[in-house]
Write a protein that holds these residues in place. Structure first.
Motif, short mmCIF file in Angstrom:
data_model
loop_
_atom_site.label_atom_id
_atom_site.label_comp_id
_atom_site.label_asym_id
_atom_site.label_seq_id
_atom_site.Cartn_x
_atom_site.Cartn_y
_atom_site.Cartn_z
N ASN A 1 1.77 9.35 -5.85
CA ASN A 1 2.33 10.58 -5.65
C ASN A 1 3.36 11.20 -6.82
O ASN A 1 3.21 12.42 -7.04
CB ASN A 1 3.01 10.67 -4.25
CG ASN A 1 1.85 10.81 -3.22
OD1 ASN A 1 0.67 11.18 -3.37
ND2 ASN A 1 2.41 10.41 -1.78
N GLU A 2 4.28 10.16 -7.17
CA GLU A 2 5.12 10.43 -8.20
C GLU A 2 4.33 10.66 -9.35
O GLU A 2 4.93 11.76 -10.26
CB GLU A 2 6.16 9.48 -8.45
CG GLU A 2 7.20 9.19 -7.40
CD GLU A 2 8.00 10.44 -7.23
OE1 GLU A 2 8.67 10.71 -8.46
OE2 GLU A 2 8.51 10.76 -6.22
N ALA B 1 2.59 14.98 -13.46
CA ALA B 1 1.38 15.54 -14.07
C ALA B 1 1.50 16.76 -13.72
O ALA B 1 1.05 17.80 -14.65
CB ALA B 1 0.34 14.60 -14.07
N ALA B 2 1.47 17.12 -12.70
CA ALA B 2 1.27 18.56 -11.86
C ALA B 2 2.37 19.78 -12.61
O ALA B 2 2.02 20.67 -12.99
CB ALA B 2 1.23 18.72 -10.47
N SER B 3 3.63 19.17 -12.79
CA SER B 3 4.50 19.90 -13.35
C SER B 3 4.20 20.33 -14.61
O SER B 3 4.89 21.49 -15.28
CB SER B 3 6.00 19.28 -13.36
OG SER B 3 6.01 18.15 -14.30
N GLU C 1 7.19 16.24 -0.68
CA GLU C 1 7.45 15.73 0.62
C GLU C 1 8.00 14.41 0.63
O GLU C 1 8.69 14.09 1.23
CB GLU C 1 6.13 15.93 1.38
CG GLU C 1 5.71 17.09 1.66
CD GLU C 1 6.57 17.76 3.13
OE1 GLU C 1 6.94 17.07 3.59
OE2 GLU C 1 6.77 19.00 2.88
N GLY C 2 7.42 13.72 -0.30
CA GLY C 2 8.02 12.07 -0.51
C GLY C 2 9.58 12.27 -0.79
O GLY C 2 10.09 11.29 -0.41
N ILE D 1 0.81 -1.26 0.10
CA ILE D 1 -0.10 -0.02 -0.14
C ILE D 1 1.00 1.40 0.10
O ILE D 1 0.75 2.12 -0.62
CB ILE D 1 -1.01 0.08 1.29
CG1 ILE D 1 -2.03 -1.18 1.11
CG2 ILE D 1 -1.63 1.34 1.35
CD1 ILE D 1 -2.86 -1.59 2.25
N ALA D 2 1.95 1.27 0.60
CA ALA D 2 2.69 2.49 0.89
C ALA D 2 3.55 2.70 -0.56
O ALA D 2 3.70 3.72 -1.05
CB ALA D 2 3.50 2.27 1.97
N THR D 3 3.85 1.52 -1.28
CA THR D 3 4.57 1.58 -2.38
C THR D 3 3.41 2.48 -3.49
O THR D 3 3.85 2.95 -4.15
CB THR D 3 4.99 0.28 -2.76
OG1 THR D 3 6.03 -0.38 -1.74
CG2 THR D 3 6.03 0.33 -4.19
N PHE D 4 2.23 1.80 -3.44
CA PHE D 4 1.32 2.18 -4.43
C PHE D 4 1.03 3.83 -4.19
O PHE D 4 1.00 4.45 -5.25
CB PHE D 4 -0.03 1.57 -4.20
CG PHE D 4 -0.99 2.02 -4.86
CD1 PHE D 4 -1.11 1.72 -6.40
CD2 PHE D 4 -2.18 2.71 -4.32
CE1 PHE D 4 -2.35 2.45 -7.10
CE2 PHE D 4 -3.05 3.19 -5.10
CZ PHE D 4 -3.17 3.12 -6.51
#
Length: 76
Positions: free
Chosen positions: A12-13, A18-20, A67-68, A4-7
């Motif tokens: 987030n990446e 995409a936000a960039s 943050e990640g 779950i954490a990896t997903f």
């Protein structure tokens, strides 16, 4: 639990990358507003608010990726 954490980290990446891409329309709107304001002396009503909304969206969507990676996000 690690799956779950990896997903979430991968999500987030992807969202951050995409936000960039939101910088491209932001630069276009700012350039258009400068052109209209100073060259044609006819500023737009929507230009300032559009830049605020695009930048705000970029900030919020890019925050998780930063943050990640252990970075820091500031707005001056």
């Amino acid at each position: 639990m690690d799956a779950i954490a990896t997903f979430i980290n991968k999500l987030n990446e992807r969202i951050g990358k995409a936000a960039s891409l939101l910088m491209l329309p932001l630069v276009a709107v700012v350039f258009y507003e400068i052109l209209m304001r100073y060259v044609f002396n006819a500023p737009t009503v929507w230009g300032f608010e559009t830049t605020l909304f695009i930048y705000g969206l970029n900030y919020m969507l890019g925050l998780a990726m930063t943050e990640g990676r252990g970075g820091h996000v500031t707005v001056d």
